[in-house]
Write an enzyme that holds these catalytic residues in place. Sequence first.
Site, mmCIF file in Angstrom:
data_model
loop_
_atom_site.group_PDB
_atom_site.id
_atom_site.type_symbol
_atom_site.label_atom_id
_atom_site.label_comp_id
_atom_site.label_asym_id
_atom_site.label_seq_id
_atom_site.Cartn_x
_atom_site.Cartn_y
_atom_site.Cartn_z
ATOM 1 N N ASP A 151 19.309 -16.028 10.701
ATOM 2 C CA ASP A 151 19.388 -17.103 9.719
ATOM 3 C C ASP A 151 19.174 -16.494 8.331
ATOM 4 O O ASP A 151 18.637 -15.390 8.201
ATOM 5 C CB ASP A 151 18.309 -18.138 10.029
ATOM 6 C CG ASP A 151 18.231 -19.221 8.966
ATOM 7 O OD1 ASP A 151 19.286 -19.753 8.597
ATOM 8 O OD2 ASP A 151 17.116 -19.512 8.507
ATOM 9 N N ASP A 350 13.956 -19.752 11.499
ATOM 10 C CA ASP A 350 12.679 -20.402 11.197
ATOM 11 C C ASP A 350 12.786 -21.902 11.001
ATOM 12 O O ASP A 350 11.780 -22.601 11.015
ATOM 13 C CB ASP A 350 12.068 -19.790 9.928
ATOM 14 C CG ASP A 350 12.810 -20.230 8.673
ATOM 15 O OD1 ASP A 350 14.054 -20.149 8.667
ATOM 16 O OD2 ASP A 350 12.147 -20.661 7.714
ATOM 17 N N ASP A 354 17.697 -24.152 13.175
ATOM 18 C CA ASP A 354 17.847 -22.921 13.956
ATOM 19 C C ASP A 354 17.413 -23.101 15.408
ATOM 20 O O ASP A 354 17.694 -22.238 16.245
ATOM 21 C CB ASP A 354 17.006 -21.795 13.335
ATOM 22 C CG ASP A 354 17.449 -21.433 11.940
ATOM 23 O OD1 ASP A 354 18.664 -21.461 11.688
ATOM 24 O OD2 ASP A 354 16.593 -21.135 11.096
#
Length: 605
Positions: A151, A350, A354
């Site tokens: 991410d 995080d 996600d």
Amino acid sequence: DSTATLDESALTGEPLPVRRAPGEALRSGALNAGAPFEMRASHPATQSTYAAIVRMVEAARLSRAPFVRLADRYALLLIPVTLALAGLAWLISGDPLRVLAVLVVATPCPLILAVPVAIMSGISRCAHRGILVKDGATLEALARARLLFLDKTGTLTTGHASVLSVESAGSYSQEQLLRLAGSLAQSSPHLVAQAIVEAAQGHGLSLERALEVQEQPGAGLCGVVDGHAVMLGGHDYVAAATPAVPWTEGMLRRMAYEVAGASFIAIDGVMAGAVLFSDRLRLESPRALRLLRQAGIRHIVMLTGDRSEAAQTIGMAVGVDEIRAGLSPAGKVAAIAQGKSDGTRLMVGDGINDAPALAAADVGIALGAGGTSASSEAAGVVLLADRLDRVAEALRIARRSRGIAVQGVMVGMGLSLLAMLLAVAGYLPALAGAIVQEVIDLAVIGNALRALGAGWRERAAPALTGEWIDSLRQEHAALLPLLERLRAAAEGLDSTPPAQAREELAGLVEALQRQLIPHEQADEDRLYPQLAQRLPGEDPLAALSHTHREIFRLAHLLERMSADLSGDAKGSSLAEIQRLLLRLDTLLSLHFAQEDELYHSLDRR
């Protein structure tokens, strides 16, 4: 009827707060980043964005193929080999005691004890480093990872707005602008306003209390600071109350090029400057990706819901192999599913958005220190320390633990096979075989316990103490105002009157010789020799030492050119000095960034 300012980074990957107009639909999971507002629930909880993501996590978990454990694969070989050798002993001798001896020495302990001991030791080692691995199967899968998905917001970057620079339109210095903006920003709960306050306090500025403050939520605020009418906010908010100036157009173009936001500043009805901000790259991100490649990761893909321009900027800065922007949570899951044929997949994230991707990957790693509970629950590994380089450390520990486990299995089963062959030949009776079997068990278990400790490479590079690291960072922070002063001189020397340019240049040269040069000389003479003892290689700091010498040369050259500057300061002389200032500014920016990354890598907290 008021607008709402929301932090949707956990849902969309957009790091900066967004404004939502009255009547606009809001998604559950966003955080209020501005003034209080009223909202009406239009759907039940089961139809919320958060509930949809939770359902997606469960679906991703169910679609993931089961992982075959290391011990299970080797057990398929041990049983038929043992039975075949026992049968061979019976055919050769017809003696049931010889068959018994074969079965006695056919110890399964390298599988049922050595492998779990090595894997659990690896999990314990991870926990010691702030890495929570939820089970042994996850650690084994982590050791086999070859494809990494990352991410962007909050993983590769800090996940919140940070001040990049303060730009002046000409009438006020950067320090004056930051002090006035910080004084006014104290009155706002907005995330960007708080970032401006922190930047002003970090520069040691004394902030005043603003009077007659009026805030338009999500747009900006105005008030009186030190007798000046100050406005701070977005371009539209400030431009509507000030005359147009050409400087503004150039600043808007720069914001577009650098993919940055800005809070514009007006003083007494005139556009005076701007504070640029963006979601900064984590200090350890570039090094973390280099370490991951060294640990065996072959391909790195960045997945983000953010805009393509912002994704490209971060992706090129850290050196990922592939960038996929504008993805929804379902889009991230689909991207991970496409990589199934490329090997074991690792996902690091995080945010709430996600969580499905973390569940869909073979191994999901959540940044638990600053992440969401949804991502931590979906992941198989949670980083309790807010550092991306712990992912590479987890990978190294997992590979070492699995290697020790495989080593124990191969050596233990090899010794067992040798003992079985001796028993088949009649050279090893059952009683002696039992003793041999116990010796083999103890040997492989003792070997497996090595996974509790660090490898020789980690022991060869002792870390710096936390106090020392903090003092080095404080020294750099104390020099930041001087570096900003150097940058301002480099950018504005050509538009400064000659007499003022000579005065500012003389003051800058004196400050460089008094603050910067002694600092760099002390680093070269005292700090670097101690750092070299903690780093591999014959001369690990050669490049940084070379940079020191170049800094000393350019500073000395600047001192000479400033002293030789004639009273009527020709444009050509100032142009040469400006080129030198730009070179020195670029060199110092790069040098400080390299040192900060080095200090961070030696911080084992």
